[in-house]
Design a protein around this motif. Structure first.
Motif, PDB file in Angstrom:
ATOM      1  N   PRO A   4       0.817  -1.224   0.000  1.00 27.29           N
ATOM      2  CA  PRO A   4       0.000   0.000   0.000  1.00 27.29           C
ATOM      3  C   PRO A   4       0.850   1.273   0.000  1.00 27.29           C
ATOM      4  N   GLU A   5       1.994   1.232   0.623  1.00 27.30           N
ATOM      5  CA  GLU A   5       2.869   2.414   0.664  1.00 27.30           C
ATOM      6  C   GLU A   5       3.533   2.720  -0.678  1.00 27.30           C
ATOM      7  N   ASP A   6       3.358   1.849  -1.664  1.00 26.34           N
ATOM      8  CA  ASP A   6       3.834   2.132  -3.019  1.00 26.34           C
ATOM      9  C   ASP A   6       2.844   2.996  -3.802  1.00 26.34           C
ATOM     10  N   THR A   7       1.677   3.228  -3.233  1.00 32.88           N
ATOM     11  CA  THR A   7       0.664   4.040  -3.895  1.00 32.88           C
ATOM     12  C   THR A   7       1.181   5.453  -4.127  1.00 32.88           C
ATOM     13  N   ALA A   8       1.152   5.883  -5.392  1.00 31.18           N
ATOM     14  CA  ALA A   8       1.679   7.202  -5.760  1.00 31.18           C
ATOM     15  C   ALA A   8       1.454   7.435  -7.240  1.00 31.18           C
ATOM     16  N   LEU A   9       1.732   8.657  -7.653  1.00 36.19           N
ATOM     17  CA  LEU A   9       1.805   8.985  -9.068  1.00 36.19           C
ATOM     18  C   LEU A   9       3.257   8.743  -9.506  1.00 36.19           C
ATOM     19  N   TYR A  10       3.443   7.906 -10.495  1.00 36.07           N
ATOM     20  CA  TYR A  10       4.773   7.525 -10.950  1.00 36.07           C
ATOM     21  C   TYR A  10       5.129   8.290 -12.233  1.00 36.07           C
ATOM     22  N   TYR A  11       6.337   8.867 -12.233  1.00 39.20           N
ATOM     23  CA  TYR A  11       6.804   9.665 -13.351  1.00 39.20           C
ATOM     24  C   TYR A  11       8.054   9.058 -13.975  1.00 39.20           C
ATOM     25  N   CYS A  12       8.115   9.112 -15.280  1.00 41.70           N
ATOM     26  CA  CYS A  12       9.318   8.800 -16.023  1.00 41.70           C
ATOM     27  C   CYS A  12      10.092  10.107 -16.201  1.00 41.70           C
ATOM     28  N   ALA A  13      11.424  10.035 -16.047  1.00 40.85           N
ATOM     29  CA  ALA A  13      12.249  11.241 -16.173  1.00 40.85           C
ATOM     30  C   ALA A  13      13.533  10.916 -16.906  1.00 40.85           C
ATOM     31  N   ALA A  14      14.082  11.911 -17.594  1.00 40.02           N
ATOM     32  CA  ALA A  14      15.301  11.714 -18.365  1.00 40.02           C
ATOM     33  C   ALA A  14      16.230  12.907 -18.183  1.00 40.02           C
ATOM     34  N   MET A  15      17.518  12.617 -18.123  1.00 41.37           N
ATOM     35  CA  MET A  15      18.510  13.689 -18.034  1.00 41.37           C
ATOM     36  C   MET A  15      18.876  14.179 -19.425  1.00 41.37           C
ATOM     37  N   GLY A  16      19.336  15.422 -19.501  1.00 40.55           N
ATOM     38  CA  GLY A  16      19.744  16.004 -20.774  1.00 40.55           C
ATOM     39  C   GLY A  16      21.242  16.107 -20.925  1.00 40.55           C
ATOM     40  N   TYR A  17      21.975  15.523 -19.964  1.00 46.63           N
ATOM     41  CA  TYR A  17      23.433  15.507 -20.056  1.00 46.63           C
ATOM     42  C   TYR A  17      23.925  14.208 -19.440  1.00 46.63           C
ATOM     43  N   TYR A  18      25.198  13.856 -19.755  1.00 53.50           N
ATOM     44  CA  TYR A  18      25.703  12.552 -19.332  1.00 53.50           C
ATOM     45  C   TYR A  18      26.026  12.527 -17.846  1.00 53.50           C
ATOM     46  N   SER A  19      25.654  11.423 -17.190  1.00 55.94           N
ATOM     47  CA  SER A  19      26.069  11.151 -15.823  1.00 55.94           C
ATOM     48  C   SER A  19      26.175   9.650 -15.679  1.00 55.94           C
ATOM     49  N   SER A  20      27.222   9.172 -15.064  1.00 59.69           N
ATOM     50  CA  SER A  20      27.367   7.723 -14.884  1.00 59.69           C
ATOM     51  C   SER A  20      26.578   7.225 -13.689  1.00 59.69           C
ATOM     52  N   SER A  21      26.309   8.130 -12.726  1.00 60.37           N
ATOM     53  CA  SER A  21      25.709   7.681 -11.464  1.00 60.37           C
ATOM     54  C   SER A  21      24.233   8.006 -11.336  1.00 60.37           C
ATOM     55  N   CYS A  22      23.677   8.790 -12.254  1.00 62.48           N
ATOM     56  CA  CYS A  22      22.248   9.084 -12.240  1.00 62.48           C
ATOM     57  C   CYS A  22      21.763   9.623 -10.897  1.00 62.48           C
ATOM     58  N   PRO A  23      21.830  10.924 -10.705  1.00 62.36           N
ATOM     59  CA  PRO A  23      21.460  11.518  -9.417  1.00 62.36           C
ATOM     60  C   PRO A  23      20.030  11.209  -8.997  1.00 62.36           C
ATOM     61  N   THR A  24      19.791  11.277  -7.683  1.00 60.75           N
ATOM     62  CA  THR A  24      18.434  11.110  -7.165  1.00 60.75           C
ATOM     63  C   THR A  24      17.687  12.440  -7.129  1.00 60.75           C
ATOM     64  N   ASN A  25      18.412  13.530  -7.284  1.00 61.26           N
ATOM     65  CA  ASN A  25      17.809  14.858  -7.227  1.00 61.26           C
ATOM     66  C   ASN A  25      16.932  15.108  -8.447  1.00 61.26           C
ATOM     67  N   ARG A  26      15.684  15.435  -8.227  1.00 62.01           N
ATOM     68  CA  ARG A  26      14.764  15.644  -9.349  1.00 62.01           C
ATOM     69  C   ARG A  26      15.200  16.797 -10.235  1.00 62.01           C
ATOM     70  N   ASP A  27      15.911  17.753  -9.693  1.00 64.90           N
ATOM     71  CA  ASP A  27      16.342  18.915 -10.478  1.00 64.90           C
ATOM     72  C   ASP A  27      17.377  18.544 -11.536  1.00 64.90           C
ATOM     73  N   ALA A  28      17.979  17.370 -11.416  1.00 65.13           N
ATOM     74  CA  ALA A  28      18.974  16.936 -12.401  1.00 65.13           C
ATOM     75  C   ALA A  28      18.331  16.416 -13.676  1.00 65.13           C
ATOM     76  N   TYR A  29      17.028  16.216 -13.646  1.00 64.86           N
ATOM     77  CA  TYR A  29      16.317  15.626 -14.780  1.00 64.86           C
ATOM     78  C   TYR A  29      15.584  16.702 -15.554  1.00 64.86           C
ATOM     79  N   ASP A  30      15.815  16.700 -16.862  1.00 60.71           N
ATOM     80  CA  ASP A  30      15.321  17.783 -17.715  1.00 60.71           C
ATOM     81  C   ASP A  30      13.954  17.503 -18.324  1.00 60.71           C
ATOM     82  N   TYR A  31      13.629  16.246 -18.470  1.00 55.93           N
ATOM     83  CA  TYR A  31      12.406  15.885 -19.175  1.00 55.93           C
ATOM     84  C   TYR A  31      11.560  14.957 -18.311  1.00 55.93           C
TER      85      TYR A  31
END
Length: 125
Positions: A87-114
């Motif tokens: 039940p705690e998985d209940t949420a609105l789920y979003y797909c996000a993509a970065m606009g520049y290269y990163s090997s570690s893929c940040p958790t910060n939402r501001d790092a994602y452009d799309y």
């Protein structure tokens, strides 16, 4: 123009499974990190799972072992397989993509452009 389109959300009982998909267009999909975020009412948007261009994956502790992120580069599609849903998985789920290269893929939402428009996942007890 970059577009991300999610699908696959729905309502399930606890213990059930869902598979989310995200199709990317207008975007060099295979080069950059992509991620699934979720946001429950009254809570911050959090990174659930991330995947880099090489296929390395990273998960939030709460979904480790239950969720699997993957990508099909020829089809420009990102997936999130969700098993043993709670039940705690209940949420609105979003797909996000970065606009520049990163090997570690940040958790910060501001790092994602799309971002996609979101797909609702509801898990009942």
């Amino acid at each position: 123009q970059v577009q991300l389109m999610e699908s696959g959300g729905g309502s399930v009982q606890a213990g059930g499974s869902l598979r989310l998909s995200c199709v990317a267009s207008g975007y060099s999909y295979s080069r950059y990190c992509m991620a699934w975020f979720r946001q429950a009412p009254g809570k911050e948007r959090e990174a659930v799972a991330r995947i880099n261009s090489g296929g390395s994956t990273y998960y939030h502790d709460s979904v480790q072992g239950r969720f699997t992120i993957s990508r099909d580069n020829p089809k420009n599609t990102l997936f999130l397989q969700m098993n043993a849903l709670k039940p705690e998985d209940t949420a609105l789920y979003y797909c996000a993509a970065m606009g520049y290269y990163s090997s570690s893929c940040p958790t910060n939402r501001d790092a994602y452009d799309y971002w996609g428009q979101g797909t609702q996942v509801t898990v009942s007890s």
